[in-house]
Design a protein around this motif. Structure first.
Motif, PDB file in Angstrom:
ATOM      1  N   SER A  68       0.836  -1.207   0.000  1.00 22.87           N
ATOM      2  CA  SER A  68       0.000   0.000   0.000  1.00 22.87           C
ATOM      3  C   SER A  68       0.865   1.248   0.000  1.00 22.87           C
ATOM      4  O   SER A  68       1.977   1.252   0.526  1.00 22.87           O
ATOM      5  CB  SER A  68      -0.917   0.012   1.226  1.00 22.87           C
ATOM      6  OG  SER A  68      -0.160   0.097   2.413  1.00 22.87           O
ATOM      7  N   GLN A  70       0.293   5.424   0.682  1.00 27.46           N
ATOM      8  CA  GLN A  70      -0.621   6.503   1.061  1.00 27.46           C
ATOM      9  C   GLN A  70      -0.261   7.781   0.307  1.00 27.46           C
ATOM     10  O   GLN A  70       0.880   8.239   0.324  1.00 27.46           O
ATOM     11  CB  GLN A  70      -0.521   6.772   2.567  1.00 27.46           C
ATOM     12  CG  GLN A  70      -1.467   7.825   3.072  1.00 27.46           C
ATOM     13  CD  GLN A  70      -2.807   7.255   3.465  1.00 27.46           C
ATOM     14  OE1 GLN A  70      -2.871   6.289   4.213  1.00 27.46           O
ATOM     15  NE2 GLN A  70      -3.871   7.836   2.962  1.00 27.46           N
ATOM     16  N   LEU A  75      -5.396   5.502  -0.515  1.00 25.84           N
ATOM     17  CA  LEU A  75      -4.420   4.418  -0.446  1.00 25.84           C
ATOM     18  C   LEU A  75      -4.372   3.744  -1.810  1.00 25.84           C
ATOM     19  O   LEU A  75      -5.393   3.286  -2.318  1.00 25.84           O
ATOM     20  CB  LEU A  75      -4.829   3.393   0.606  1.00 25.84           C
ATOM     21  CG  LEU A  75      -4.301   3.580   2.016  1.00 25.84           C
ATOM     22  CD1 LEU A  75      -4.902   2.515   2.915  1.00 25.84           C
ATOM     23  CD2 LEU A  75      -2.788   3.494   2.060  1.00 25.84           C
TER      24      LEU A  75
END
Length: 200
Positions: A68, A70, A75
């Motif tokens: 992931s 950010q 996300l």
């Protein structure tokens, strides 16, 4: 007659005292031979183990995982294929089951489905975004399974992917012509529980 009696006194069990040094020497030689043989066997075993460890360290270890990233309040979920091994290999095919589909997947099955003979060197990775989670509303479009994983006080609007859990099978062909496959169980929902989202 006197000499015969003296020899009988010096003998024990039918073996003269003059033969004992030879017997002890023979026994010691036999023991030394056994020890030497065992040491040679151990050396051979150690050499074979070292060779196996060296060969294992040189093998390609191709791993697939979800990563992931950010960016502001979103996300980005990336599908990553990386070679953690000590030598390269060729990716001959990548298949997902069930098939992936979503806004960020341009190919039919997954972003790597066009790989048919792609080299992946040691330490090299391929990465493609497969979904985006946005936390700008109150989880209205998420399945209950995923809602339960979200940290309390945080929210995610959607994961624009047809499925969150899937198997990824990677077929590989090494430089020596050896072929093998690796299969990975991946789940964005599980990865989601490890991420802390920004408060609304």
């Amino acid at each position: 007659m006197i000499i015969y009696k003296k020899l009988r006194i010096l003998s024990w069990g039918g073996i003269s005292s003059m033969a004992w040094p030879a017997i002890v020497s023979a026994i010691a030689s036999a023991i030394a031979l056994v020890i030497s043989g065992f040491a040679l066997f151990q050396t051979h075993q150690n050499r074979e183990q070292t060779k196996e460890l060296f060969e294992e360290a040189r093998k390609p270890y191709v791993i697939a995982y979800i990563q992931s990233q950010q960016i502001k309040k979103s996300l980005f979920w990336n599908l990553v294929i990386k070679n953690f091994g000590g030598t390269g290999t060729y990716i001959t095919s990548v298949k997902a089951n069930p098939s992936l589909s979503g806004e960020y997947i341009p190919l039919k099955n997954n972003p790597f489905s066009a790989m048919h003979h792609q080299l992946i060197a040691p330490g090299q990775s391929y990465k493609a975004t497969i979904a985006v989670s946005e936390n700008n509303t109150r989880n209205r479009n998420l399945p209950d399974k995923i809602k339960s994983l979200i940290v309390e006080g945080h929210s995610v609007d959607k994961i624009n992917l047809s499925t969150t859990a899937f198997k990824l099978k990677i077929d590989l062909k090494d430089f020596d012509g050896t072929t093998h496959s690796e299969t990975f169980d991946l789940d964005i929902g599980s990865a989601l529980s490890l991420v802390t989202f920004f408060n609304d």
